[in-house]
Write an enzyme that holds these catalytic residues in place. Structure first.
Site, PDB file in Angstrom:
ATOM      1  N   LYS A  35       0.699  -1.215  -0.026  1.00  0.00           N
ATOM      2  CA  LYS A  35       0.008   0.214  -0.097  1.00  0.00           C
ATOM      3  C   LYS A  35       0.915   1.193  -0.043  1.00  0.00           C
ATOM      4  O   LYS A  35       2.117   1.277   0.373  1.00  0.00           O
ATOM      5  CB  LYS A  35      -0.829  -0.016   1.129  1.00  0.00           C
TER       6      LYS A  35
ATOM      7  N   TYR B   6     -12.430  -1.542  -3.974  1.00  0.00           N
ATOM      8  CA  TYR B   6     -12.821  -1.667  -2.334  1.00  0.00           C
ATOM      9  C   TYR B   6     -13.933  -1.794  -2.439  1.00  0.00           C
ATOM     10  O   TYR B   6     -14.731  -1.899  -1.280  1.00  0.00           O
ATOM     11  CB  TYR B   6     -11.964  -1.164  -1.638  1.00  0.00           C
TER      12      TYR B   6
ATOM     13  N   PHE C 260     -15.462   3.560   6.772  1.00  0.00           N
ATOM     14  CA  PHE C 260     -14.271   3.603   6.297  1.00  0.00           C
ATOM     15  C   PHE C 260     -14.210   3.812   4.959  1.00  0.00           C
ATOM     16  O   PHE C 260     -12.918   4.113   4.213  1.00  0.00           O
ATOM     17  CB  PHE C 260     -13.549   2.965   6.903  1.00  0.00           C
TER      18      PHE C 260
ATOM     19  N   ARG D 135      -2.233 -14.249   3.862  1.00  0.00           N
ATOM     20  CA  ARG D 135      -2.164 -13.401   5.283  1.00  0.00           C
ATOM     21  C   ARG D 135      -1.864 -13.481   6.592  1.00  0.00           C
ATOM     22  O   ARG D 135      -2.120 -12.671   7.396  1.00  0.00           O
ATOM     23  CB  ARG D 135      -4.491 -13.853   4.922  1.00  0.00           C
TER      24      ARG D 135
ATOM     25  N   THR E  87      -5.704  -7.324  10.745  1.00  0.00           N
ATOM     26  CA  THR E  87      -6.115  -5.402  10.142  1.00  0.00           C
ATOM     27  C   THR E  87      -5.662  -5.013  10.827  1.00  0.00           C
ATOM     28  O   THR E  87      -4.817  -4.117  10.579  1.00  0.00           O
ATOM     29  CB  THR E  87      -7.631  -5.755   9.972  1.00  0.00           C
TER      30      THR E  87
ATOM     31  N   ARG F  97       2.483  -6.536   9.491  1.00  0.00           N
ATOM     32  CA  ARG F  97       1.193  -5.485  10.029  1.00  0.00           C
ATOM     33  C   ARG F  97       1.964  -5.157  11.936  1.00  0.00           C
ATOM     34  O   ARG F  97       2.154  -3.950  11.510  1.00  0.00           O
ATOM     35  CB  ARG F  97       0.150  -5.476  10.114  1.00  0.00           C
TER      36      ARG F  97
ATOM     37  N   ASN G 191      -2.202   0.091   6.912  1.00  0.00           N
ATOM     38  CA  ASN G 191      -1.382  -1.234   7.399  1.00  0.00           C
ATOM     39  C   ASN G 191      -1.049  -1.818   6.692  1.00  0.00           C
ATOM     40  O   ASN G 191      -0.394  -3.451   6.151  1.00  0.00           O
ATOM     41  CB  ASN G 191      -2.056  -2.297   7.906  1.00  0.00           C
TER      42      ASN G 191
ATOM     43  N   HIS H 219      -1.976  -5.502   1.805  1.00  0.00           N
ATOM     44  CA  HIS H 219      -3.218  -5.894   0.724  1.00  0.00           C
ATOM     45  C   HIS H 219      -3.140  -7.272   0.942  1.00  0.00           C
ATOM     46  O   HIS H 219      -2.676  -7.833   0.134  1.00  0.00           O
ATOM     47  CB  HIS H 219      -3.835  -5.034   0.528  1.00  0.00           C
TER      48      HIS H 219
ATOM     49  N   GLU I  64      -9.485  -9.614  -7.611  1.00  0.00           N
ATOM     50  CA  GLU I  64      -8.672  -8.915  -7.363  1.00  0.00           C
ATOM     51  C   GLU I  64      -7.622  -8.633  -8.711  1.00  0.00           C
ATOM     52  O   GLU I  64      -7.144  -7.823  -8.913  1.00  0.00           O
ATOM     53  CB  GLU I  64      -7.579  -8.251  -5.942  1.00  0.00           C
TER      54      GLU I  64
HETATM   55  N1  UDP Z   1      -9.949  -0.247   7.396  1.00  0.00           N
HETATM   56  C1  UDP Z   1     -10.002   0.800   8.501  1.00  0.00           C
HETATM   57  N2  UDP Z   1     -10.961   0.239   9.483  1.00  0.00           N
HETATM   58  C2  UDP Z   1     -10.899  -0.307   9.676  1.00  0.00           C
HETATM   59  C3  UDP Z   1     -11.116  -1.643   8.883  1.00  0.00           C
HETATM   60  C4  UDP Z   1     -10.630  -1.572   7.747  1.00  0.00           C
HETATM   61  O1  UDP Z   1      -9.745   1.549   7.654  1.00  0.00           O
HETATM   62  O2  UDP Z   1     -12.058  -0.297  10.797  1.00  0.00           O
HETATM   63  C5  UDP Z   1      -9.485  -0.685   6.221  1.00  0.00           C
HETATM   64  C6  UDP Z   1      -7.643  -0.724   6.346  1.00  0.00           C
HETATM   65  O3  UDP Z   1      -6.784  -0.289   5.503  1.00  0.00           O
HETATM   66  C7  UDP Z   1      -7.845  -2.496   6.048  1.00  0.00           C
HETATM   67  C8  UDP Z   1      -9.104  -2.666   4.496  1.00  0.00           C
HETATM   68  O4  UDP Z   1      -9.647  -1.488   5.082  1.00  0.00           O
HETATM   69  O5  UDP Z   1      -6.951  -3.088   5.349  1.00  0.00           O
HETATM   70  C9  UDP Z   1     -10.413  -3.413   4.221  1.00  0.00           C
HETATM   71  O6  UDP Z   1     -10.445  -4.133   5.256  1.00  0.00           O
HETATM   72  P1  UDP Z   1     -10.656  -5.513   5.527  1.00  0.00           P
HETATM   73  O7  UDP Z   1     -11.604  -5.396   6.422  1.00  0.00           O
HETATM   74  O8  UDP Z   1     -10.493  -6.701   4.250  1.00  0.00           O
HETATM   75  O9  UDP Z   1      -8.879  -5.849   6.083  1.00  0.00           O
HETATM   76  P2  UDP Z   1      -8.125  -6.764   5.778  1.00  0.00           P
HETATM   77  O10 UDP Z   1      -9.133  -8.016   4.766  1.00  0.00           O
HETATM   78  O11 UDP Z   1      -7.291  -6.011   4.580  1.00  0.00           O
HETATM   79  O12 UDP Z   1      -6.797  -7.364   6.764  1.00  0.00           O
HETATM   80 MG    MG Z   2      -9.894  -8.031   3.050  1.00  0.00          MG
END
Ligand code: UDP
Ligand code: MG
Length: 138
Positions: free
Chosen positions: A9, A49, A57, A85, A91, A102, A112, A115, A126
């Site tokens: 990112k 997204y 968010f 992952r 996250t 992370r 974070n 992705h 994706e």
């Molecule tokens: N995100 C955020 N606030 C939240 C949850 C997610 O800003 O409360 C952002 C964060 O950058 C995250 C992305 O949105 O990586 C996508 O969210 P997701 O729940 O899919 O998390 P990921 O799969 O990236 O762990």
């Molecule tokens: Mg996600």
């Protein structure tokens, strides 16, 4: 064999972590089969997204994801989706297991670093969002 889409990112690129992210994937036995750098527009970030369009968010996230260059990559290997992952961590970096990307580098739940697709269905969407078939060299 499974493929997943990972992104360094904008915060990760700014912190010079492109190599670190790739190194961790390669050290886990995963292979990079597609790779490019680009800067998304706000609209492109919103499309990427789209599953989060109703989340509080969404606006902030898509501003962040379009603020600077990113590195997108197709990562291949056995259980690549869950392996990536696991290497990323949770996250929220405060909840991420120690030794994950992370936990080591992220500043907050939004910024974070990395992705990774969360399912075969999202990986397909994706990967197709960024790569054509001739750009994936398995
Ligand atoms: N995100 C955020 N606030 C939240 C949850 C997610 O800003 O409360 C952002 C964060 O950058 C995250 C992305 O949105 O990586 C996508 O969210 P997701 O729940 O899919 O998390 P990921 O799969 O990236 O762990
Ligand atoms: Mg996600």
């Amino acid at each position: 064999m499974e493929r997943t889409l990972s992104i360094v990112k904008p915060d990760g690129v700014k912190k010079n972590l492109i190599g670190e992210v790739i190194r961790r994937f390669e050290n886990a036995g995963l292979r990079i089969v597609g790779l490019k750098m680009l800067k998304m527009t706000k609209e492109q970030a919103k499309g990427f997204y789209i599953v989060h369009k109703d989340k509080p968010f969404y606006e902030s996230l898509t501003d962040f994801m379009s603020e600077g260059p990113i590195v997108v990559m197709v990562v291949e290997g056995e259980n690549a989706i869950s392996k990536v992952r696991d290497i990323m961590g949770a996250t929220n970096p405060k909840e991420a297991a120690s030794g994950t990307i992370r936990a080591d580098y992220a500043t907050d739940i939004e910024r974070n670093i990395v992705h990774g697709s969360d399912s075969p269905e999202s990986a397909e969407y994706e990967i197709g969002y960024f790569f054509s078939s001739i750009e994936i060299v398995g």
